[in-house]
Design a protein around this motif. Structure first.
Motif, PDB file in Angstrom:
ATOM      1  N   LEU A  57       0.816  -1.220   0.000  1.00  0.00           N
ATOM      2  CA  LEU A  57       0.000   0.000   0.000  1.00  0.00           C
ATOM      3  C   LEU A  57       0.849   1.269   0.000  1.00  0.00           C
ATOM      4  CD1 LEU A  57      -2.815  -0.970   2.540  1.00  0.00           C
ATOM      5  CD2 LEU A  57      -3.057  -0.625   0.066  1.00  0.00           C
ATOM      6  N   GLU A  58       2.057   1.161   0.528  1.00  0.00           N
ATOM      7  CA  GLU A  58       2.901   2.347   0.668  1.00  0.00           C
ATOM      8  C   GLU A  58       4.006   2.422  -0.378  1.00  0.00           C
ATOM      9  OE1 GLU A  58       4.051   3.392   4.600  1.00  0.00           O
ATOM     10  OE2 GLU A  58       1.982   3.289   5.306  1.00  0.00           O
ATOM     11  N   VAL A  59       3.863   1.687  -1.468  1.00  0.00           N
ATOM     12  CA  VAL A  59       4.847   1.776  -2.545  1.00  0.00           C
ATOM     13  C   VAL A  59       4.944   3.238  -2.979  1.00  0.00           C
ATOM     14  CG1 VAL A  59       5.255   1.218  -4.983  1.00  0.00           C
ATOM     15  CG2 VAL A  59       4.649  -0.589  -3.365  1.00  0.00           C
ATOM     16  N   GLY A  60       6.157   3.711  -3.154  1.00  0.00           N
ATOM     17  CA  GLY A  60       6.392   5.110  -3.511  1.00  0.00           C
ATOM     18  C   GLY A  60       6.808   5.945  -2.315  1.00  0.00           C
ATOM     19  N   MET A  61       6.658   5.370  -1.114  1.00  0.00           N
ATOM     20  CA  MET A  61       7.051   6.056   0.123  1.00  0.00           C
ATOM     21  C   MET A  61       7.906   5.104   0.947  1.00  0.00           C
ATOM     22  SD  MET A  61       3.384   7.658   1.292  1.00  0.00           S
ATOM     23  CE  MET A  61       2.539   6.080   1.260  1.00  0.00           C
ATOM     24  N   PRO A  62       8.848   5.642   1.718  1.00  0.00           N
ATOM     25  CA  PRO A  62       9.574   4.770   2.649  1.00  0.00           C
ATOM     26  C   PRO A  62       8.565   4.136   3.621  1.00  0.00           C
ATOM     27  CG  PRO A  62      10.667   6.888   2.441  1.00  0.00           C
ATOM     28  CD  PRO A  62       9.345   7.004   1.736  1.00  0.00           C
ATOM     29  N   CYS A  63       8.667   2.833   3.818  1.00  0.00           N
ATOM     30  CA  CYS A  63       7.621   2.153   4.582  1.00  0.00           C
ATOM     31  C   CYS A  63       8.132   1.233   5.678  1.00  0.00           C
ATOM     32  CB  CYS A  63       6.735   1.353   3.631  1.00  0.00           C
ATOM     33  SG  CYS A  63       7.599  -0.017   2.825  1.00  0.00           S
ATOM     34  N   ILE A  64       9.411   1.148   5.881  1.00  0.00           N
ATOM     35  CA  ILE A  64       9.944   0.147   6.809  1.00  0.00           C
ATOM     36  C   ILE A  64       9.459   0.371   8.236  1.00  0.00           C
ATOM     37  CG2 ILE A  64      12.036  -0.883   7.787  1.00  0.00           C
ATOM     38  CD1 ILE A  64      11.341  -1.574   4.807  1.00  0.00           C
ATOM     39  N   MET A  65       9.438   1.587   8.708  1.00  0.00           N
ATOM     40  CA  MET A  65       8.972   1.829  10.080  1.00  0.00           C
ATOM     41  C   MET A  65       7.500   1.457  10.226  1.00  0.00           C
ATOM     42  SD  MET A  65      11.646   2.464  11.657  1.00  0.00           S
ATOM     43  CE  MET A  65      10.882   2.675  13.247  1.00  0.00           C
ATOM     44  N   THR A  66       6.700   1.729   9.202  1.00  0.00           N
ATOM     45  CA  THR A  66       5.291   1.334   9.240  1.00  0.00           C
ATOM     46  C   THR A  66       5.166  -0.184   9.237  1.00  0.00           C
ATOM     47  OG1 THR A  66       4.742   3.331   8.006  1.00  0.00           O
ATOM     48  CG2 THR A  66       3.046   1.639   8.124  1.00  0.00           C
ATOM     49  N   CYS A  67       6.014  -0.853   8.482  1.00  0.00           N
ATOM     50  CA  CYS A  67       6.002  -2.321   8.458  1.00  0.00           C
ATOM     51  C   CYS A  67       6.372  -2.884   9.831  1.00  0.00           C
ATOM     52  CB  CYS A  67       6.977  -2.842   7.405  1.00  0.00           C
ATOM     53  SG  CYS A  67       6.456  -2.550   5.703  1.00  0.00           S
ATOM     54  N   ILE A  68       7.380  -2.317  10.451  1.00  0.00           N
ATOM     55  CA  ILE A  68       7.784  -2.773  11.785  1.00  0.00           C
ATOM     56  C   ILE A  68       6.645  -2.568  12.767  1.00  0.00           C
ATOM     57  CG2 ILE A  68       9.324  -2.313  13.738  1.00  0.00           C
ATOM     58  CD1 ILE A  68      11.451  -1.541  11.600  1.00  0.00           C
ATOM     59  N   GLN A  69       6.029  -1.406  12.738  1.00  0.00           N
ATOM     60  CA  GLN A  69       4.938  -1.116  13.669  1.00  0.00           C
ATOM     61  C   GLN A  69       3.758  -2.060  13.435  1.00  0.00           C
ATOM     62  OE1 GLN A  69       5.127   1.203  16.284  1.00  0.00           O
ATOM     63  NE2 GLN A  69       3.402  -0.070  16.886  1.00  0.00           N
ATOM     64  N   THR A  70       3.474  -2.356  12.178  1.00  0.00           N
ATOM     65  CA  THR A  70       2.391  -3.287  11.855  1.00  0.00           C
ATOM     66  C   THR A  70       2.672  -4.667  12.448  1.00  0.00           C
ATOM     67  OG1 THR A  70       1.840  -2.098   9.831  1.00  0.00           O
ATOM     68  CG2 THR A  70       1.144  -4.406   9.958  1.00  0.00           C
ATOM     69  N   GLY A  71       3.899  -5.138  12.287  1.00  0.00           N
ATOM     70  CA  GLY A  71       4.275  -6.433  12.846  1.00  0.00           C
ATOM     71  C   GLY A  71       4.229  -6.441  14.357  1.00  0.00           C
ATOM     72  N   GLN A  72       4.737  -5.381  14.976  1.00  0.00           N
ATOM     73  CA  GLN A  72       4.707  -5.296  16.437  1.00  0.00           C
ATOM     74  C   GLN A  72       3.271  -5.253  16.947  1.00  0.00           C
ATOM     75  OE1 GLN A  72       7.250  -1.879  17.013  1.00  0.00           O
ATOM     76  NE2 GLN A  72       9.001  -3.172  17.504  1.00  0.00           N
TER      77      GLN A  72
END
Length: 107
Positions: A57-72
């Protein structure tokens, strides 16, 4: 036991989603929790599905922190985790689940 989020950056990142995988890291014997490896694998697969959805969903934007938060968030939500186990299994699993649950591994 901890879960590591492995992130591999494609050459077109952030215009292309990162390659993500979850790996269980354990320094304790597998029988520490009263649940099967198959149940743990099911939880991790569901968690990775949620993380990958966010990354896409966040292609085009840096998303790693959002991915980490989603997993947590996924691995910290006891109601989500409880849905994978019987009442007898969930108690021991949730009580013994170490924090932090999700660690980041960059490659």
């Amino acid at each position: 036991k901890n879960v590591h989020l492995k992130v591999e950056y494609p050459s077109m990142y952030p215009d292309e989603a990162p390659l993500l995988s979850l790996h269980q890291r354990s320094s304790s014997p597998p029988d520490t929790f009263d649940c099967s490896q198959q149940q743990i694998d099911t939880v991790l697969t569901s968690c990775l599905d949620q993380i990958q959805t966010i990354a896409n969903l966040e292609v085009g934007m840096p998303c790693i922190m959002t991915c980490i938060q989603t997993g947590q968030d996924f691995l910290s939500d006891e109601s989500i985790l409880a849905s994978f186990f019987t009442k007898e299994e969930e108690g021991d699993f949730l009580i013994n689940l170490p924090r932090p649950i999700l660690l980041l591994v960059l490659e």
